[in-house]
Enzyme design. Structure first.
Site, PDB file in Angstrom:
ATOM      1  N   ARG A   1      40.452   1.685 -67.507  1.00  0.00           N
ATOM      2  CA  ARG A   1      41.641   1.762 -68.370  1.00  0.00           C
ATOM      3  C   ARG A   1      41.271   1.535 -69.837  1.00  0.00           C
ATOM      4  O   ARG A   1      41.844   2.157 -70.739  1.00  0.00           O
ATOM      5  CB  ARG A   1      42.715   0.763 -67.930  1.00  0.00           C
TER       6      ARG A   1
ATOM      7  N   GLU B   1      39.880   4.682 -70.859  1.00  0.00           N
ATOM      8  CA  GLU B   1      40.980   5.635 -70.964  1.00  0.00           C
ATOM      9  C   GLU B   1      41.720   5.485 -72.296  1.00  0.00           C
ATOM     10  O   GLU B   1      42.171   6.481 -72.880  1.00  0.00           O
ATOM     11  CB  GLU B   1      41.935   5.424 -69.790  1.00  0.00           C
TER      12      GLU B   1
ATOM     13  N   SER C   1      32.126  -0.897 -87.424  1.00  0.00           N
ATOM     14  CA  SER C   1      30.939  -1.491 -86.829  1.00  0.00           C
ATOM     15  C   SER C   1      31.256  -2.185 -85.518  1.00  0.00           C
ATOM     16  O   SER C   1      32.294  -2.834 -85.377  1.00  0.00           O
ATOM     17  CB  SER C   1      30.327  -2.513 -87.796  1.00  0.00           C
TER      18      SER C   1
END
Length: 164
Positions: free
Chosen positions: A105, A108, A131
């Site tokens: 997730r 995702e 960064s």
């Protein structure tokens, strides 16, 4: 002792072949003491995610971290010095795409919103990158009438691209 209503995180044994020797050592001691990453982080004066990264071999332990971990987890300092003296091996334990549903997730989120984040960051900062080296993160929990919410803050120094 862990103060959360949930059990502490332990080491998934299927990850052991991909982890340094320090990981089982640290996780076994964490489990024996029933300490959360939050409690360990307070002792080390670090953020929870940084401490968890130490346990997974993805962050470098300072001599002070080693001393504090030794005291807190009752692991001989010599053992921790030998196991934590190498360089971190970041990114090796995650298969792409990730198999664990929670890790997937997070992946995702970047798949679905990565370009939206990029566009907004470029509008606010110009051409560059955030960064992951000069970086901090934290995880917080919020509750409201709709339930419990995970709040993940990512804070990275902006690095503008140089013209050459």
């Amino acid at each position: 002792m862990a103060s959360s209503e949930y059990p502490i995180a332990t080491l998934d044994s299927s990850l052991i072949p991909k982890l340094p020797a320090s990981s089982p050592t640290l996780f076994e001691a964490k489990k024996a003491k029933n300490l959360s990453f939050e409690e360990i982080a307070k002792k080390l004066g670090r953020e929870e995610v940084a401490v968890a990264a130490l346990f997974y071999g993805q962050a470098k332990a300072s001599p002070e971290d080693i001393k504090n971990l030794s005291e807190l987890l009752s692991i001989p300092v010599e053992k921790l010095e030998s196991q934590l003296s190498g360089w971190p091996d970041r990114g090796r334990i995650i298969d792409m795409p990730p198999k664990d549903p929670l890790v997937y997730r997070l992946y995702e989120v970047v798949q679905n919103y990565g370009y939206a984040y990029k566009a907004i960051l470029n509008e606010k900062f110009g051409d560059g990158i955030m960064s992951a080296i000069t970086f901090s993160t934290k995880v917080e929990k919020e509750k409201d009438e709709k339930g419990e919410w995970a709040v993940i803050t990512l804070r990275g120094k902006w690095l503008p691209y140089n013209r050459f």
